[in-house]
Design an enzyme around this catalytic site. Structure first.
Site, short mmCIF file in Angstrom:
data_model
loop_
_atom_site.label_atom_id
_atom_site.label_comp_id
_atom_site.label_asym_id
_atom_site.label_seq_id
_atom_site.Cartn_x
_atom_site.Cartn_y
_atom_site.Cartn_z
N CYS A 292 23.52 -14.70 -17.54
CA CYS A 292 22.89 -15.45 -18.62
C CYS A 292 23.02 -16.93 -18.32
O CYS A 292 23.71 -17.32 -17.38
CB CYS A 292 23.58 -15.17 -19.95
N GLY B 79 18.00 -15.74 -17.16
CA GLY B 79 17.80 -14.72 -18.19
C GLY B 79 16.46 -14.87 -18.84
O GLY B 79 16.11 -15.96 -19.29
N ASN C 233 28.25 -16.43 -20.94
CA ASN C 233 27.75 -15.96 -19.65
C ASN C 233 28.91 -15.29 -18.93
O ASN C 233 29.94 -15.92 -18.71
CB ASN C 233 27.23 -17.15 -18.82
N GLY C 234 28.73 -14.02 -18.62
CA GLY C 234 29.80 -13.29 -17.94
C GLY C 234 29.93 -11.90 -18.51
O GLY C 234 29.03 -11.41 -19.20
N CYS D 276 31.94 -16.64 -8.08
CA CYS D 276 30.99 -15.61 -7.64
C CYS D 276 30.17 -16.12 -6.45
O CYS D 276 29.34 -17.01 -6.59
CB CYS D 276 30.06 -15.26 -8.80
N TYR E 239 22.08 -15.89 -4.30
CA TYR E 239 20.86 -15.52 -4.99
C TYR E 239 20.64 -16.14 -6.37
O TYR E 239 19.56 -16.60 -6.68
CB TYR E 239 20.79 -13.99 -5.13
N SER F 119 13.29 -16.47 -3.55
CA SER F 119 14.73 -16.49 -3.31
C SER F 119 15.11 -16.56 -1.84
O SER F 119 16.17 -17.06 -1.50
CB SER F 119 15.37 -15.27 -3.97
N ASP G 243 17.30 -12.77 0.67
CA ASP G 243 18.69 -13.11 0.36
C ASP G 243 19.58 -11.88 0.22
O ASP G 243 20.76 -11.92 0.53
CB ASP G 243 18.75 -13.93 -0.94
N CYS H 152 28.53 -4.94 -9.81
CA CYS H 152 29.29 -6.07 -10.34
C CYS H 152 29.70 -5.79 -11.77
O CYS H 152 28.90 -5.30 -12.55
CB CYS H 152 28.40 -7.31 -10.31
N CYS I 62 34.83 -14.49 -5.38
CA CYS I 62 34.66 -13.06 -5.59
C CYS I 62 33.56 -12.60 -4.64
O CYS I 62 32.52 -13.24 -4.54
CB CYS I 62 34.25 -12.77 -7.04
P1 5GP Z 1 15.18 -4.46 -3.11
O1 5GP Z 1 14.55 -4.57 -1.77
O2 5GP Z 1 16.60 -4.08 -3.01
O3 5GP Z 1 14.40 -3.57 -4.04
O4 5GP Z 1 15.12 -5.90 -3.82
C1 5GP Z 1 15.69 -7.00 -3.18
C2 5GP Z 1 15.23 -8.23 -3.89
O5 5GP Z 1 15.80 -8.28 -5.19
C3 5GP Z 1 15.64 -9.50 -3.17
O6 5GP Z 1 14.47 -10.26 -2.97
C4 5GP Z 1 16.56 -10.22 -4.12
O7 5GP Z 1 16.22 -11.60 -4.17
C5 5GP Z 1 16.34 -9.56 -5.44
N1 5GP Z 1 17.59 -9.36 -6.19
C6 5GP Z 1 18.83 -9.12 -5.76
N2 5GP Z 1 19.69 -8.98 -6.77
C7 5GP Z 1 18.99 -9.15 -7.89
C8 5GP Z 1 19.31 -9.15 -9.27
O8 5GP Z 1 20.44 -8.93 -9.69
N3 5GP Z 1 18.28 -9.45 -10.12
C9 5GP Z 1 17.02 -9.69 -9.69
N4 5GP Z 1 16.09 -10.00 -10.58
N5 5GP Z 1 16.67 -9.66 -8.41
C10 5GP Z 1 17.64 -9.40 -7.51
FE1 SF4 Z 2 29.43 -12.19 -8.03
FE2 SF4 Z 2 29.34 -9.89 -6.67
FE3 SF4 Z 2 31.65 -10.76 -7.71
FE4 SF4 Z 2 29.70 -9.91 -9.31
S1 SF4 Z 2 30.86 -8.68 -7.82
S2 SF4 Z 2 30.97 -11.75 -9.58
S3 SF4 Z 2 27.88 -10.59 -8.21
S4 SF4 Z 2 30.42 -11.73 -6.08
MG MG Z 3 14.10 -12.15 -4.01
#
Ligand code: 5GP
Ligand code: SF4
Ligand code: MG
Length: 471
Positions: A2, A28, A102-103, A237, A243, A284, A347, A383, A446
């Site tokens: 958030c 968010g 947030n958290g 984090c 990302y 990203s 990413d 996470c 983390c």
């Molecule tokens: P996948 O290929 O695993 O379906 O999607 C990867 C994409 O999801 C990457 O482009 C990355 O930037 C994005 N992504 C990674 N973690 C998250 C997340 O927690 N939320 C959102 N909205 N996108 C994510």
């Molecule tokens: Fe960040 Fe990953 Fe740790 Fe969650 S588990 S706080 S996303 S480093």
């Molecule tokens: Mg992406």
């Protein structure tokens, strides 16, 4: 995940908060809310949707007063409904208080059970409400003391903004999982999850709230408390760098853009491959792809174009919609890709469904070879500290090797940055301002979603119930 934002002592507090939330919109998209105080009374407005949809001119005008806190909420596995939108605001024996969080609290389920047995009535399924109940029950006379007493009972990740009629308190958990920074604008203090919001409103960045610090602002100015006598190890984090944060933000003392570029350069050194072009998965993956191209000498190109009128596709809860969403968001450029050996940089790879669609798209547009490069290690664990990664079974890297994932995604090769490479890339970016801190590479972060080493332990069996109250 958030975003939170606060203003203390500005005639246009609600307007500035609205703008601040706009800059934090990437954190968010599910709901937005603002609480204002005119010095005597608190008023809260919360709506589902994006900031721009949630607040119109008339509503903003009606939010009068020099103090405000705001919140944008991320879509999660839990309830996506108005009662869970923030800020939460309650009236209790000492007046009114609002909180934006947030958290994620990892002992929220236990605390909630205990509070409910004791007669507490909850309005939401969110873990954040627990904090208000604990605060209302605290014996301390002053708000900062009550907050400290409440926070000593919760475990997990939190960056918080509290607002009473005439006082604001910012807090970060002792490990500092989630970011929070302090700025100044024309004599007013401002707080934000990310510094990028200060750029927008023309505020000056002062510093980050320290892990385990409570920053109190009232008529007497700003002062800080450190309620935890035994400090915890810092656990910022690392995924914020990879990302979540906007690349134009500063956090953890570093430029997020610079870190992402360093991740890309490091990735190029670890996993080179002969190719004609390097392309990012926008948005990203862009800084890491630029870093990869610079380091490898392979030309950078935009082989995928993104529509800016759709949000992050990951947030769509329905599987069918999410699949469609990739096409809605991204399209391949034949002009760039036709006949080329392509390195595509992203990413992170979570489920692999997006990656698979992208590879299909690139091949359909003429790419001769597709080499995926990911600027973070395999995401193997969920996470529990405020980021809504899927459960383990949905995380493709929790049960498949990179080569198996490459076959699923149908790319020629798939390589991830190593954990050491990621931490070294973060460390390579000198904290600015100030000298590079002397510490062991990769300490102080983390990285549990990449390693399974969770900095805050939770009881077995808590995992599944956690999903329901995750914020
Ligand atoms: P996948 O290929 O695993 O379906 O999607 C990867 C994409 O999801 C990457 O482009 C990355 O930037 C994005 N992504 C990674 N973690 C998250 C997340 O927690 N939320 C959102 N909205 N996108 C994510
Ligand atoms: Fe960040 Fe990953 Fe740790 Fe969650 S588990 S706080 S996303 S480093
Ligand atoms: Mg992406």
């Amino acid at each position: 995940m958030c975003g939170i934002f606060g203003v203390f002592g500005h005639p246009e507090a609600a307007n500035l908060t609205y703008l601040g939330l706009h800059a934090l919109q990437h954190r968010g998209q599910e709901s937005a809310g603002i609480t204002v105080s005119d010095g005597d009374r608190l008023r809260t407005e919360r709506r589902m949707g994006l900031v721009g949809e949630a607040f119109d001119r008339a509503l903003l005008r009606s939010l009068r007063g020099p103090y405000a806190v705001g919140h944008v909420r991320y879509s999660t596995a839990g309830d996506s409904s108005l009662p869970n939108a923030q800020p939460f605001c309650v009236e209790y024996a000492h007046g009114a208080v609002a909180v934006a969080h947030n958290g994620n609290l990892i002992n929220a389920v236990d605390l909630r059970k205990r509070l409910e047995l004791d007669g507490a009535i909850f309005q939401s399924t969110s873990d954040s409400e627990v904090i208000l109940h604990l605060l209302a029950r605290a014996r301390e006379l002053e708000l900062p003391g009550r907050i400290a007493s409440a926070l000593k009972q919760v475990e997990g990740a939190y960056s918080l903004l509290f607002l009473s009629e005439n006082q604001m308190v910012a807090a970060r958990d002792p490990r500092g999982f989630r970011p929070l920074c302090i700025g100044r604008i024309k004599g007013a203090f401002v707080f934000s999850s990310e510094s990028v919001a200060f750029d927008l409103i023309g505020a000056e960045f002062i510093r980050e709230v320290e892990p385990g610090e409570l920053v109190v602002v009232d008529g007497k100015g700003l002062h800080s408390l450190h309620p935890w006598t035994v400090p915890e190890e810092r656990r910022f984090c690392v995924f914020e760098h990879v990302y979540f944060a906007r690349p134009d933000s500063f956090m953890d003392g570093r430029s997020v853009y610079a870190v992402r570029e360093a991740l890309g350069r490091r990735l190029a050194r670890e996993h080179p491959v002969p190719a004609d072009i390097v392309i990012p998965v926008p948005d990203s993956g862009v800084p890491a792809a630029i870093g990869y191209a610079r380091e490898s000498g392979v030309p950078f190109a935009m082989g995928l174009v993104r529509s800016h009128y759709v949000g992050r596709t990951f947030i769509e809860p329905e599987e069918s919609i999410r699949h469609f969403g990739v096409k809605l968001k991204l399209n391949a450029v034949r002009q760039v890709l036709d006949g080329k050996r392509v390195i595509v940089v992203d990413d992170s790879l979570v489920r692999g469904t997006t990656a698979r669609k992208i590879v299909k798209m690139l091949r359909a547009a003429g790419a001769r070879e597709v080499h995926m490069r990911i600027s973070s290690p395999p995401t193997t664990h969920p996470c529990f500290y405020g980021i809504d990664t899927p459960t383990r079974s949905e995380l493709i890297a929790s049960s498949h090797t990179p080569d198996e994932i490459a076959r699923y995604v149908t790319c020629n090769t798939l390589k991830y940055l190593s954990r050491e490479g990621m931490m070294e890339a973060v460390d390579e970016v000198t904290p600015d301002p100030g000298p590079k801190r002397l510490r062991v590479i990769g300490q102080g972060y983390c990285d549990a979603c990449f390693t399974g080493r969770y900095p805050v332990e939770f009881a077995p069996g808590e995992m599944s119930s956690l999903r329901r109250v995750i914020n």
